[in-house]
Scaffold this motif. Structure first.
Motif, PDB file in Angstrom:
ATOM      1  N   LEU A 110       0.786   4.163  -2.946  1.00 50.91           N
ATOM      2  CA  LEU A 110       0.667   5.593  -2.682  1.00 50.91           C
ATOM      3  C   LEU A 110       1.805   6.360  -3.336  1.00 50.91           C
ATOM      4  N   TYR A 111       3.033   5.893  -3.137  1.00 52.94           N
ATOM      5  CA  TYR A 111       4.186   6.600  -3.699  1.00 52.94           C
ATOM      6  C   TYR A 111       4.125   6.638  -5.231  1.00 52.94           C
ATOM      7  N   THR A 150       1.583   6.213  -7.344  1.00 58.37           N
ATOM      8  CA  THR A 150       0.453   6.940  -7.930  1.00 58.37           C
ATOM      9  C   THR A 150       0.587   8.440  -7.730  1.00 58.37           C
ATOM     10  N   VAL A 151       0.774   8.857  -6.487  1.00 54.99           N
ATOM     11  CA  VAL A 151       0.822  10.294  -6.189  1.00 54.99           C
ATOM     12  C   VAL A 151       2.062  10.936  -6.799  1.00 54.99           C
ATOM     13  N   CYS A 152       3.215  10.321  -6.610  1.00 56.57           N
ATOM     14  CA  CYS A 152       4.459  10.910  -7.121  1.00 56.57           C
ATOM     15  C   CYS A 152       4.507  10.861  -8.647  1.00 56.57           C
ATOM     16  N   MET A 182       8.194  10.611  -0.709  1.00 60.29           N
ATOM     17  CA  MET A 182       7.376  11.171  -1.783  1.00 60.29           C
ATOM     18  C   MET A 182       8.075  12.352  -2.441  1.00 60.29           C
ATOM     19  N   ARG A 199       7.023   9.131   5.156  1.00 57.64           N
ATOM     20  CA  ARG A 199       6.394   9.032   3.832  1.00 57.64           C
ATOM     21  C   ARG A 199       6.615  10.306   3.037  1.00 57.64           C
ATOM     22  N   LEU A 233       0.827  -1.207   0.000  1.00 62.01           N
ATOM     23  CA  LEU A 233       0.000   0.000   0.000  1.00 62.01           C
ATOM     24  C   LEU A 233       0.862   1.258   0.000  1.00 62.01           C
ATOM     25  N   ASN A 234       2.002   1.213   0.697  1.00 62.17           N
ATOM     26  CA  ASN A 234       2.915   2.357   0.663  1.00 62.17           C
ATOM     27  C   ASN A 234       3.402   2.633  -0.753  1.00 62.17           C
TER      28      ASN A 234
END
Length: 282
Positions: A82-83, A85-87, A149, A145, A78-79
């Motif tokens: 997040l990294y 997709t968002v980054c 990121m 996080r 999951l980390n």
């Protein structure tokens, strides 16, 4: 009189060699995948210490459960989601703005700015690790996080900028000139004209950066240590150390989990990816 059979032409021989080369490349990719699947479904108690070429049982779901829950791959998975997709999205937006500035805006020395931004892809990542570690330790960004990121987004910008800028240079300048004659601002021209026209290259750039961030190991093991922050590739190395005594099946099940997202992203968006690559190669 009967005519003698014609000798094979050079073109047919070249075609056969090309097909043989393609088949060889496919086999080089499929054989490790086959071994991964077969050995990931082997029960740890049945593993002999050597790679199995045929199934020795079926414990795939048990191995996946151990890798996901007990070994902590799930949190790191999951980390990384997040990294990546968002980054990836942040890098594509920043790269598109930078490409618009270099190609469209009347800035001085646009070629110099191009090389300044693109130079981020020319240096090996290893030279950034020691300075980043010291800077992150001083700024309390180590093992956070937010720290990961920031470095992932900055690292992904240069190559995304290169892809997007290549397509933007093919767009006719008359489009921008007509919009300016109608009173449109540069911000409106960027969001309403260039972004929709560059959707394919933006998508291809995002797929590239999503894959790059997902597969990163160096930044993950250097700038993080806790399971709540570590990306999935760093967690996979921890899994290799923690479960080496139980045999590779659990480790291979974790590798199978790790490899699925990038494969699914490419399969789902392969049309967009191919159009984006074709657009940036013009």
């Amino acid at each position: 009189m009967r005519q003698a059979p014609k000798a094979p032409s050079r073109s047919s021989a070249g075609h056969a060699l090309r097909n043989l080369f393609i088949v060889g490349c496919v086999l080089l990719w499929l054989v490790p995948v086959y071994l991964l699947l077969v050995n990931a479904m082997t029960p740890p108690t049945s593993y002999t210490g050597e790679p199995d070429w045929s199934p020795q049982g079926f414990a795939l779901f048990d191995n996946l459960e151990v890798a996901w829950d007990q070994a902590g791959i799930g949190d790191s998975f999951l980390n990384s989601m997040l990294y990546a997709t968002v980054c990836g999205l942040a890098a594509v937006v920043v790269a598109a703005m930078a490409a618009f500035a270099v190609v469209v805006l009347p800035i001085p020395k646009p070629s110099l700015w191009f090389w300044v931004i693109y130079s981020g892809t020319l240096f090996p990542l290893q030279i950034f690790l020691a300075p980043l570690f010291g800077m992150y330790a001083d700024a309390n960004l180590y093992d956070t996080r937010l720290g990961l990121m920031l470095v992932y987004a900055a690292w992904a910008v240069p190559f995304a900028f290169f892809l997007i800028r290549n397509q933007m240079t093919t767009m006719p300048p008359e489009v921008t000139e007509a919009a300016m004659l109608d009173g449109a601002s540069f911000r409106r021209i960027f969001w309403r004209i260039h972004v929709p026209l560059m959707s394919s290259s933006l998508g291809a750039a995002f797929i590239f950066q999503f894959t790059a961030v997902w597969n990163d190991l160096l930044f993950g093991i250097t700038l993080s240590r806790s399971p709540e922050v570590q990306p999935v590739m760093a967690a996979l190395t921890t899994l290799n150390n923690a479960y080496s005594s139980s045999g590779p099946p659990v480790i291979l099940a974790g590798a199978l989990i790790v490899s699925l997202p990038t494969l699914l992203v490419f399969l789902v968006f392969r049309g967009l990816f191919l159009r984006g690559i074709a657009a940036t190669a013009r």
